[in-house]
Scaffold this motif. Structure first.
Motif, PDB file in Angstrom:
ATOM      1  N   ILE A  47       0.835  -1.198   0.000  1.00 58.36           N
ATOM      2  CA  ILE A  47       0.000   0.000   0.000  1.00 58.36           C
ATOM      3  C   ILE A  47       0.868   1.246   0.000  1.00 58.36           C
ATOM      4  O   ILE A  47       0.633   2.192  -0.762  1.00 58.36           O
ATOM      5  N   ASN A  48       1.887   1.262   0.847  1.00 61.23           N
ATOM      6  CA  ASN A  48       2.786   2.416   0.896  1.00 61.23           C
ATOM      7  C   ASN A  48       3.452   2.656  -0.451  1.00 61.23           C
ATOM      8  O   ASN A  48       3.606   3.801  -0.888  1.00 61.23           O
ATOM      9  N   ASN A  49       3.828   1.580  -1.099  1.00 59.07           N
ATOM     10  CA  ASN A  49       4.451   1.705  -2.403  1.00 59.07           C
ATOM     11  C   ASN A  49       3.487   2.342  -3.399  1.00 59.07           C
ATOM     12  O   ASN A  49       3.843   3.269  -4.133  1.00 59.07           O
ATOM     13  N   ALA A  50       2.248   1.860  -3.413  1.00 57.61           N
ATOM     14  CA  ALA A  50       1.266   2.358  -4.378  1.00 57.61           C
ATOM     15  C   ALA A  50       0.827   3.781  -4.076  1.00 57.61           C
ATOM     16  O   ALA A  50       0.383   4.507  -4.977  1.00 57.61           O
ATOM     17  N   LEU A  51       0.948   4.207  -2.813  1.00 60.90           N
ATOM     18  CA  LEU A  51       0.497   5.550  -2.433  1.00 60.90           C
ATOM     19  C   LEU A  51       1.565   6.620  -2.642  1.00 60.90           C
ATOM     20  O   LEU A  51       1.319   7.789  -2.333  1.00 60.90           O
TER      21      LEU A  51
END
Length: 238
Positions: free
Chosen positions: A12-16
């Motif tokens: 999620i952090n990567n995609a955000l």
């Protein structure tokens, strides 16, 4: 606060974190347990001491203003109750743990706001992600993933909007920010979710650049970003 290492939150952090048209988006999504560390205990003691000193000053001065500040319905409840102060302490400790180069110990309860509706928070985040990400992220998958870890319907949600001098990204050409804390008292867990819009001339680098994004299913580039399930959100507020 104890940080939980969860692989799907790394995704999620990567995609955000991505480049939008006019800024860089940096998202942060972390879950902590309320288990105290050594530094937390020191922080809690300092906040308790500060509150006790305020209450002692009130008992001596009978100041109406101070009485209001101690007994008002703060975002966390009446400040003369230990449970209200404890929730405030957890949030300050979460910020300190997430941003170890900054000290948030001097924040006041009035620096935060209790959100009246979970659905309003989700709608705000979804609108920002869909507007900036242009279908890069499935918000449905985002909230379903987080719900598995913290049960969003049981959470109280608090927001924090510091000025640029107080924001941990204030020196990185900060344009806008939103920060939310989802506290599940029963699970003894805190979700810290933030989005920051940074000027492209800033120095930030995505620490998750090499992580797998498979947990979040992107929306096809030629399709419209999917709206979050309205019934699912509505049920959360019941």
């Amino acid at each position: 606060m104890k940080f939980l290492e969860l692989a799907d939150l790394d995704a999620i952090n990567n995609a955000l974190s991505f480049d939008a048209d006019d800024c860089r988006i940096h998202g942060k999504c972390e879950i902590y347990t309320t288990k105290s560390t050594g530094s937390d205990k020191k922080l809690y003691k300092a906040i308790e001491t500060r509150c006790q000193e305020d209450m002692l000053a009130f008992s001596s001065s009978k100041s109406p203003e101070l009485a209001f500040s101690l007994t008002q319905q703060s975002p966390f409840g009446p400040l003369d109750q230990s449970s209200s102060r404890r929730t405030f302490m957890y949030i300050v400790a979460t910020l300190n743990a997430s941003h170890p180069d900054h000290d948030f110990s001097n924040l006041q309860p009035t620096d935060f706001y209790k959100e009246p509706s979970l659905s309003r928070v989700l709608d705000s985040v979804n609108a920002t992600i869909n507007g900036m990400g242009r279908g890069r992220i499935s918000v449905n998958k985002l909230w379903e993933t987080l719900d598995r870890h913290i049960n969003l319907s049981e959470c109280n949600v608090y927001s924090y909007t510091p000025d640029s001098d107080s924001d941990p990204y204030g020196d990185e050409a900060l344009i806008w920010s939103m920060s939310y804390f989802f506290f599940n008292k029963n699970m003894k867990r805190m979700l810290y979710f933030s989005l920051h819009g940074l000027g492209k001339e800033g120095t930030y680098r995505n620490q998750y650049a090499n992580e797998d994004e498979s947990v979040l299913t992107p929306v096809p580039e030629d399709g419209e970003p999917s709206d979050f399930d309205d019934d699912w959100v509505a049920n959360m507020d019941e």
